[in-house]
Motif scaffolding. Structure first.
Motif, mmCIF file in Angstrom:
data_model
loop_
_atom_site.group_PDB
_atom_site.id
_atom_site.type_symbol
_atom_site.label_atom_id
_atom_site.label_comp_id
_atom_site.label_asym_id
_atom_site.label_seq_id
_atom_site.Cartn_x
_atom_site.Cartn_y
_atom_site.Cartn_z
ATOM 1 N N ARG A 290 28.753 -50.279 -15.537
ATOM 2 C CA ARG A 290 29.323 -48.978 -15.900
ATOM 3 C C ARG A 290 30.809 -48.891 -15.585
ATOM 4 O O ARG A 290 31.598 -48.447 -16.420
ATOM 5 C CB ARG A 290 28.537 -47.861 -15.206
ATOM 6 C CG ARG A 290 27.064 -47.901 -15.626
ATOM 7 C CD ARG A 290 26.226 -46.841 -14.952
ATOM 8 N NE ARG A 290 26.475 -45.520 -15.492
ATOM 9 C CZ ARG A 290 25.731 -44.446 -15.179
ATOM 10 N NH1 ARG A 290 24.721 -44.577 -14.321
ATOM 11 N NH2 ARG A 290 26.000 -43.277 -15.687
ATOM 12 N N LEU A 291 31.212 -49.321 -14.387
ATOM 13 C CA LEU A 291 32.649 -49.312 -14.103
ATOM 14 C C LEU A 291 33.368 -50.324 -14.997
ATOM 15 O O LEU A 291 34.513 -50.099 -15.413
ATOM 16 C CB LEU A 291 32.903 -49.639 -12.633
ATOM 17 C CG LEU A 291 34.368 -49.597 -12.192
ATOM 18 C CD1 LEU A 291 34.948 -48.198 -12.372
ATOM 19 C CD2 LEU A 291 34.526 -50.049 -10.747
ATOM 20 N N GLY A 292 32.688 -51.429 -15.318
ATOM 21 C CA GLY A 292 33.286 -52.448 -16.166
ATOM 22 C C GLY A 292 33.711 -51.938 -17.524
ATOM 23 O O GLY A 292 34.583 -52.538 -18.170
ATOM 24 N N ARG A 293 33.136 -50.813 -17.982
ATOM 25 C CA ARG A 293 33.531 -50.236 -19.266
ATOM 26 C C ARG A 293 34.714 -49.286 -19.145
ATOM 27 O O ARG A 293 35.243 -48.826 -20.157
ATOM 28 C CB ARG A 293 32.335 -49.493 -19.884
ATOM 29 C CG ARG A 293 31.169 -50.393 -20.226
ATOM 30 C CD ARG A 293 30.201 -49.691 -21.190
ATOM 31 N NE ARG A 293 29.553 -48.533 -20.584
ATOM 32 C CZ ARG A 293 28.363 -48.576 -19.982
ATOM 33 N NH1 ARG A 293 27.713 -49.742 -19.878
ATOM 34 N NH2 ARG A 293 27.821 -47.488 -19.485
ATOM 35 N N ARG A 294 35.138 -48.994 -17.905
ATOM 36 C CA ARG A 294 36.184 -48.004 -17.696
ATOM 37 C C ARG A 294 37.482 -48.594 -17.147
ATOM 38 O O ARG A 294 38.457 -47.876 -16.953
ATOM 39 C CB ARG A 294 35.672 -46.915 -16.742
ATOM 40 C CG ARG A 294 34.593 -46.054 -17.378
ATOM 41 C CD ARG A 294 33.854 -45.211 -16.358
ATOM 42 N NE ARG A 294 33.023 -44.214 -17.009
ATOM 43 C CZ ARG A 294 31.820 -44.457 -17.538
ATOM 44 N NH1 ARG A 294 31.309 -45.680 -17.474
ATOM 45 N NH2 ARG A 294 31.141 -43.502 -18.128
ATOM 46 N N VAL A 295 37.458 -49.878 -16.869
ATOM 47 C CA VAL A 295 38.635 -50.567 -16.344
ATOM 48 C C VAL A 295 38.843 -51.859 -17.139
ATOM 49 O O VAL A 295 37.994 -52.251 -17.954
ATOM 50 C CB VAL A 295 38.497 -50.869 -14.837
ATOM 51 C CG1 VAL A 295 38.349 -49.579 -14.034
ATOM 52 C CG2 VAL A 295 37.324 -51.805 -14.568
ATOM 53 N N ALA A 296 39.968 -52.534 -16.895
ATOM 54 C CA ALA A 296 40.301 -53.733 -17.667
ATOM 55 C C ALA A 296 39.452 -54.926 -17.275
ATOM 56 O O ALA A 296 39.101 -55.748 -18.132
ATOM 57 C CB ALA A 296 41.781 -54.062 -17.490
ATOM 58 N N ALA A 297 39.139 -55.067 -15.997
ATOM 59 C CA ALA A 297 38.374 -56.226 -15.527
ATOM 60 C C ALA A 297 37.713 -55.887 -14.204
ATOM 61 O O ALA A 297 38.258 -55.108 -13.402
ATOM 62 C CB ALA A 297 39.283 -57.450 -15.362
ATOM 63 N N VAL A 298 36.559 -56.479 -13.957
ATOM 64 C CA VAL A 298 35.822 -56.308 -12.706
ATOM 65 C C VAL A 298 35.521 -57.682 -12.115
ATOM 66 O O VAL A 298 35.079 -58.595 -12.830
ATOM 67 C CB VAL A 298 34.519 -55.528 -12.919
ATOM 68 C CG1 VAL A 298 33.599 -55.654 -11.702
ATOM 69 C CG2 VAL A 298 34.804 -54.060 -13.180
ATOM 70 N N LEU A 299 35.779 -57.816 -10.821
ATOM 71 C CA LEU A 299 35.354 -58.987 -10.052
ATOM 72 C C LEU A 299 34.347 -58.498 -9.028
ATOM 73 O O LEU A 299 34.692 -57.720 -8.132
ATOM 74 C CB LEU A 299 36.544 -59.643 -9.355
ATOM 75 C CG LEU A 299 36.219 -60.794 -8.396
ATOM 76 C CD1 LEU A 299 35.615 -61.968 -9.147
ATOM 77 C CD2 LEU A 299 37.459 -61.223 -7.626
ATOM 78 N N LEU A 300 33.097 -58.912 -9.157
ATOM 79 C CA LEU A 300 32.035 -58.499 -8.254
ATOM 80 C C LEU A 300 31.693 -59.655 -7.323
ATOM 81 O O LEU A 300 31.225 -60.704 -7.771
ATOM 82 C CB LEU A 300 30.800 -58.073 -9.060
ATOM 83 C CG LEU A 300 29.561 -57.661 -8.249
ATOM 84 C CD1 LEU A 300 29.843 -56.440 -7.386
ATOM 85 C CD2 LEU A 300 28.375 -57.404 -9.193
#
Length: 339
Positions: A290-300
């Motif tokens: 969900r956050l991945g759709r609201r920001v440019a990139a996600v590193l988990l």
């Protein structure tokens, strides 16, 4: 580790030589000592590095004071050398007379960014460059403890040193415990980050541990405020099976739904057996999907093997394993999808 850090040095050298950050290490050092030095420069103060007559080395970091750091480094070196060693570096300075060097400028005592009960303040335990020449600024927020524990002035987590080696100025988001409500602190942080951007920093990273990480996620509701957010063990409520912890899960979903930072990158780290986390699987899915759709990139970085507990991000072992990756995620044209 030497190879992992070596890519940082050319970027630093463009602006000016920074010998204390050069992963090549002391002249005449043997291979083991060079590798130890490349790790040492990424560790927190108080720290010291000693070298022996045939290139042997010994180090100490995170000591309670300089005397302890010096004594431990010399003793560690002497065990390898079988004879007396000399100090080569202490904190941010090279003290060997043949290569003596001090940072060319010191962090100012304040930038004037703050208000009643809070401040974004330069940390003098790091190399300082200033907005005109720094690669950017990283603002680190401390956690909030029980019984109004005061964490102002606490040295940021060890991995932050990797950003400093990569040319970032390091600042703390300090809050007085008596006024440190989560939403109030997020408002302070938004104000401070705007003022920091106005000061001329080209790239702004907001980061934190626990409640500091929670605040870093909260400010993602403002487009263009930050370029990167790094949240380590984000939390805002109590632990165990309490209603507060249940509320935390709901509020994290709300923070994610309000996020509006299409150009920002977000690194989210959580650890196994963290008593401040109710549903780690649910949190991971929330951030990834969900956050991945609201920001440019996600590193988990999700419950990495060998690390456990709420404070696992503080340790130098975490910096060894993930520090360079977090810098690459924040700065590389194509950020890595995993570490």
């Amino acid at each position: 580790m030497l190879a992992a850090l070596a890519w940082l040095w050319p970027a630093l050298a463009i602006a000016q030589p920074v010998p204390i950050a050069d992963p090549a290490g002391p002249p005449g050092a043997n291979a083991e000592t060079r590798a130890a030095w490349a790790r040492f420069i990424g560790y927190n103060t108080h720290r010291a590095f000693a070298i022996g007559p045939r290139g042997e080395g010994g180090a100490a970091w995170g000591a309670r004071d300089l005397d302890q750091a010096k004594a431990t480094a010399l003793a560690n070196c002497a065990r390898r050398a079988g004879t007396d060693c000399r100090l080569y570096a202490v904190d941010l300075a090279i003290v060997d007379p043949a290569r003596a060097w001090n940072p060319p400028s010191a962090a100012p005592a304040s930038l004037g960014i703050g208000g009643f009960a809070w401040e974004i303040v330069p940390d003098a335990r790091y190399l300082w460059r200033g907005a005109a020449t720094a690669a950017g600024a990283i603002v680190f927020g401390h956690g909030r403890g029980a019984n109004n524990a005061d964490y102002r002035g606490t040295q940021p987590q060890t991995w932050v040193r990797h950003f400093n080696l990569a040319g970032f100025d390091v600042l703390r988001f300090d809050r007085h415990p008596n006024s440190d409500d989560a939403d109030r602190a997020a408002g302070w942080l938004r104000d401070g980050l705007r003022r920091l951007r106005a000061a001329g920093y080209r790239r702004i990273v907001v980061a934190g541990q626990s409640r500091g990480a929670w605040n870093a996620l909260q400010v993602l509701d403002t487009p263009g405020l930050v370029d990167v957010a790094v949240a380590i063990a984000a939390a805002a409520h109590g632990q165990g099976g309490s209603m507060n912890l249940n509320a935390q899960a709901d509020q994290l979903r709300s923070i994610v739904e309000r996020a509006d930072a299409p150009s920002a990158r977000v690194a989210f780290v959580q650890f196994a057996h963290d008593p401040f986390v109710l549903d780690p699987d649910g949190r991971a899915a929330l951030i990834r999907d969900r956050l991945g759709r609201r920001v440019a990139a996600v590193l988990l970085i999700d419950r990495p093997e060998g690390f456990a507990g709420h404070a696992a991000g503080q340790h130098w072992q975490f910096a060894d394993r993930f520090g360079a990756c977090l810098v690459a995620f924040a700065t590389a044209p194509a950020p890595p999808a995993s570490c």
